[in-house]
Design an enzyme around this catalytic site. Structure first.
Site, PDB file in Angstrom:
ATOM      1  N   GLY A 218     -10.659  -5.041   6.250  1.00  0.00           N
ATOM      2  CA  GLY A 218     -11.429  -5.798   7.228  1.00  0.00           C
ATOM      3  C   GLY A 218     -11.723  -7.231   6.829  1.00  0.00           C
TER       4      GLY A 218
ATOM      5  N   GLY B 263      -6.873   3.964   3.693  1.00  0.00           N
ATOM      6  CA  GLY B 263      -5.917   4.761   4.464  1.00  0.00           C
ATOM      7  C   GLY B 263      -5.220   3.973   5.557  1.00  0.00           C
TER       8      GLY B 263
ATOM      9  N   ASP C 124       0.820  -1.213   0.000  1.00  0.00           N
ATOM     10  CA  ASP C 124       0.000   0.000   0.000  1.00  0.00           C
ATOM     11  C   ASP C 124       0.850   1.256   0.000  1.00  0.00           C
ATOM     12  OD1 ASP C 124      -2.916  -0.809   0.367  1.00  0.00           O
ATOM     13  OD2 ASP C 124      -1.926  -1.983   1.929  1.00  0.00           O
TER      14      ASP C 124
ATOM     15  N   ASP D 230     -10.542  -5.410  -0.203  1.00  0.00           N
ATOM     16  CA  ASP D 230      -9.480  -4.891   0.660  1.00  0.00           C
ATOM     17  C   ASP D 230     -10.101  -4.086   1.790  1.00  0.00           C
ATOM     18  OD1 ASP D 230      -7.173  -3.773   1.739  1.00  0.00           O
ATOM     19  OD2 ASP D 230      -6.596  -2.668  -0.068  1.00  0.00           O
TER      20      ASP D 230
ATOM     21  N   GLY E  21      -4.618  -7.517   6.011  1.00  0.00           N
ATOM     22  CA  GLY E  21      -3.550  -6.890   6.785  1.00  0.00           C
ATOM     23  C   GLY E  21      -3.576  -7.362   8.217  1.00  0.00           C
TER      24      GLY E  21
HETATM   25  C1  DX5 Z   1      -5.759   0.437   3.699  1.00  0.00           C
HETATM   26  C2  DX5 Z   1      -5.133  -0.551   2.775  1.00  0.00           C
HETATM   27  C3  DX5 Z   1      -5.321  -1.958   3.129  1.00  0.00           C
HETATM   28  C4  DX5 Z   1      -5.007  -2.326   4.561  1.00  0.00           C
HETATM   29  C5  DX5 Z   1      -5.902  -3.470   4.888  1.00  0.00           C
HETATM   30  O1  DX5 Z   1      -6.451   1.392   3.033  1.00  0.00           O
HETATM   31  O2  DX5 Z   1      -5.554  -0.394   1.438  1.00  0.00           O
HETATM   32  O3  DX5 Z   1      -4.629  -2.821   2.229  1.00  0.00           O
HETATM   33  O4  DX5 Z   1      -3.677  -2.662   4.826  1.00  0.00           O
HETATM   34  O5  DX5 Z   1      -5.783  -3.785   6.229  1.00  0.00           O
HETATM   35  P1  DX5 Z   1      -6.859  -4.667   6.992  1.00  0.00           P
HETATM   36  O6  DX5 Z   1      -6.904  -5.995   6.336  1.00  0.00           O
HETATM   37  O7  DX5 Z   1      -6.328  -4.698   8.393  1.00  0.00           O
HETATM   38  O8  DX5 Z   1      -8.175  -3.943   6.904  1.00  0.00           O
HETATM   39 ZN    ZN Z   2      -4.658  -1.865   0.055  1.00  0.00          ZN
END
Ligand code: DX5
Ligand code: ZN
Length: 226
Positions: A185, A155, A43, A183, A205
């Protein structure tokens, strides 16, 4: 080589490196490669399209060689205002694909063409504020390899999944042939339902890196998605 070669058995779980422990980044990537992970999500936020500045080509350059040596690829999610400006450096730093936001690209076909000129795969992303029909139209116009339906406001890692994303993915799936990425949650509690809704690329993530054992978490997510 491109997305059709990178997606094995119809779906991939992509650890989002934004949520990694940066003191141990190389070690965590090697462990995930050892567990069979091959597609990594990277990211880049510019502090303008999204509030935070996240990470960029300097980090990419340091991790790309070991990922590529193991047969892996890096899927770069550009949460930036002027994506074209970054393509050359991302390509030179080891990016395999770039996903840019329709909200930052009034002419997505032209932006996609610029990315392809650098040998990059192309993804089109849209935020929860954009209707899936708009994301689909941009993706079709651009001939995108993948379409990213954000299930949080982009973000930050660690936000809660927005449940309306299920319906948005279903709408999108009826409109596009390209693989659908989700992407934000994503976790063990929703990954199978997201697959049923039509997604096949699952960015994770927090669900990977906040686990006591990220490789075990990756393996469980991959099994739940399959
Ligand atoms: C945030 C990023 C995501 C983030 C996802 O805007 O685009 O890729 O790292 O993280 P999780 O899976 O924890 O929501
Ligand atoms: Zn992302």
């Amino acid at each position: 080589m491109g997305w059709s070669d990178w997606i094995r058995d119809g779906c991939e779980v992509e650890p989002s490196l934004y949520a990694a422990d940066f003191r141990r980044l190389g070690e965590q990537i090697d462990a995930l490669l050892g567990a069979g992970c091959r597609v990594f999500h990277f990211d880049c936020g510019d502090g303008h399209f999204v509030p935070p500045v996240t990470m960029g080509p300097v980090v990419l350059r340091s991790i790309a060689p070991s990922i590529h040596e193991a047969g892996g690829v890096i899927d770069c999610h550009l949460m930036v205002d002027d994506p074209v400006h970054h393509f050359e450096e991302f390509a030179a730093s080891g990016a395999d694909s770039v996903t840019f936001h329709v909200e930052a690209a009034p002419d997505p076909a032209r932006v996609a063409e610029k990315a392809r000129a650098h040998g990059l795969g192309v993804g089109i992303a849209f935020t929860p504020g954009t209707e899936p029909e708009g994301g689909a139209e941009a993706a079709i116009r651009a001939g995108a390899d993948i379409v990213l339906c954000m299930s949080i406001h982009p973000g930050y890692s660690g936000q809660s999944f927005m449940p309306e994303s299920f319906g948005r993915i279903e709408t999108l799936a009826a409109l596009v042939d390209a693989p659908i990425q989700v992407d934000g949650g994503v976790g063990e509690d929703n990954i199978a339902a997201l697959r049923n809704a039509g997604a096949s690329l699952f960015v994770a993530g927090n669900a990977v890196f906040s686990a006591a054992d990220p490789t075990e978490a990756y393996t469980r997510l991959a099994a739940a998605a399959a």
